[in-house]
Design an enzyme around this catalytic site. Sequence first.
Site, short mmCIF file in Angstrom:
data_model
loop_
_atom_site.label_atom_id
_atom_site.label_comp_id
_atom_site.label_asym_id
_atom_site.label_seq_id
_atom_site.Cartn_x
_atom_site.Cartn_y
_atom_site.Cartn_z
CE1 TYR A 1 0.74 7.65 6.41
CE2 TYR A 1 0.70 9.87 5.50
CZ TYR A 1 1.25 8.69 5.55
OH TYR A 1 2.21 8.36 4.68
C1 LIG Z 1 -0.45 7.00 0.19
C2 LIG Z 1 -0.44 5.75 -0.35
C3 LIG Z 1 0.87 4.91 0.07
C4 LIG Z 1 -1.66 4.93 0.23
O1 LIG Z 1 -1.61 3.63 -0.35
P1 LIG Z 1 -2.84 3.06 -1.25
O2 LIG Z 1 -2.52 1.49 -1.31
O3 LIG Z 1 -3.14 4.07 -2.48
O4 LIG Z 1 -4.07 3.46 -0.21
P2 LIG Z 1 -4.69 2.70 1.17
O5 LIG Z 1 -3.83 1.36 1.50
O6 LIG Z 1 -4.91 3.67 2.23
O7 LIG Z 1 -5.89 1.93 0.18
C5 LIG Z 1 -7.06 2.47 0.66
C6 LIG Z 1 -8.01 2.64 -0.64
O8 LIG Z 1 -8.06 1.27 -1.21
C7 LIG Z 1 -9.46 0.95 -1.18
N1 LIG Z 1 -9.54 -0.63 -0.81
C8 LIG Z 1 -10.06 -1.42 -1.95
N2 LIG Z 1 -9.53 -2.65 -1.51
C9 LIG Z 1 -9.11 -2.56 -0.14
C10 LIG Z 1 -8.81 -3.59 0.97
N3 LIG Z 1 -8.87 -4.91 0.94
N4 LIG Z 1 -8.41 -2.82 2.19
C11 LIG Z 1 -8.36 -1.43 2.25
N5 LIG Z 1 -8.69 -0.71 1.49
C12 LIG Z 1 -8.90 -1.04 0.35
C13 LIG Z 1 -10.17 1.77 -0.11
O9 LIG Z 1 -11.73 2.06 -0.34
C14 LIG Z 1 -9.28 2.94 -0.25
O10 LIG Z 1 -9.88 3.89 -1.41
P3 LIG Z 1 -10.09 5.57 -1.02
O11 LIG Z 1 -8.51 6.01 -0.40
O12 LIG Z 1 -10.30 6.08 -2.22
O13 LIG Z 1 -10.93 5.74 0.12
C15 LIG Z 1 -0.42 5.66 -1.92
O14 LIG Z 1 -1.52 6.13 -2.50
C16 LIG Z 1 0.88 6.51 -2.61
O15 LIG Z 1 1.75 6.04 -2.71
N6 LIG Z 1 0.24 7.57 -2.87
C17 LIG Z 1 1.63 8.71 -3.51
C18 LIG Z 1 2.57 8.95 -2.85
C19 LIG Z 1 2.39 9.36 -1.31
O16 LIG Z 1 1.74 10.07 -1.27
N7 LIG Z 1 3.19 8.67 -0.42
C20 LIG Z 1 2.88 8.98 0.95
C21 LIG Z 1 3.82 10.34 1.19
S1 LIG Z 1 4.08 10.50 2.86
#
Ligand SMILES: CC(C)(COP(=O)(O)OP(=O)(O)OC[C@H]1O[C@@H](n2cnc3c(N)ncnc32)[C@H](O)[C@@H]1OP(=O)(O)O)[C@@H](O)C(=O)NCCC(=O)NCCS
Length: 200
Positions: A170
């Site tokens: 975010y």
């Molecule tokens: C929060 C959530 C939706 C984020 O989704 P995600 O796919 O894991 O995360 P992102 O899209 O931000 O991915 C970014 C990460 O992927 C990595 N990455 C790898 N390839 C990538 C690409 N091509 N583009 C962007 N990021 C990439 C980045 O380095 C980054 O790593 P970091 O977070 O360790 O710095 C997910 O982690 C989740 O479901 N979490 C648990 C539930 C939750 O908290 N939901 C939200 C409640 S409000």
Amino acid sequence: MATRLIDLSPSDMQQRLGDALAVYVDAMRYPRGTEDQRASMWLEHIRRRGWKAVAAVEMPDDLPDEATTGAPPATAPMLGIAYGYCGAPDQWWQQQVVSGLRRSGADRDRISQLMNSYFELTELHIHPDAQGRGLGEALIRRLLDDRTEKQVLLSTPEINGEANRAWRLYRRLGFTDVIRGYHFAGDPRPFAILGRSLPL
Ligand SMILES: CC(C)(COP(=O)(O)OP(=O)(O)OC[C@H]1O[C@@H](n2cnc3c(N)ncnc32)[C@H](O)[C@@H]1OP(=O)(O)O)[C@@H](O)C(=O)NCCC(=O)NCCS
């Protein structure tokens, strides 16, 4: 294994509700059975104005070449789900946020400016095995791509130091604080309400 992002129609969501709720429960590490409590709410949300849902699905390796560009099979495993809708005054979430804004001293103009036209990003979850590959960001971008609201608002649990993937995502996308440390009625956990202007 390739991943595909897709829009879910209301009937797709109804058909794949169990898969979407399973992603939610695993991502949030909630106890099994939580999905049963949430199912009717997610179904009710489908009827709200401006509802939109997107999903990330895993495309099977053994599809014939000509099938890789068409719609994924209905059985393609779901890796991520995100949905939201247009906020409105009769919604519990908006009423909670307005009461939090009043308590934090926001004046009427500020409340109207926030509440008059926003998309509520209600749910965003990536299965733990698929996190950290950029899928969460890709789903948000697809979900918000064609929105006509002036802003997007969401709530997320407070975490010490904002140290989790949701907060990093975010902040990276430019969401700023609307209310911090907010307690929704009936939930002991503190939440942050975050928002940003649209388009993303
Ligand atoms: C929060 C959530 C939706 C984020 O989704 P995600 O796919 O894991 O995360 P992102 O899209 O931000 O991915 C970014 C990460 O992927 C990595 N990455 C790898 N390839 C990538 C690409 N091509 N583009 C962007 N990021 C990439 C980045 O380095 C980054 O790593 P970091 O977070 O360790 O710095 C997910 O982690 C989740 O479901 N979490 C648990 C539930 C939750 O908290 N939901 C939200 C409640 S409000």
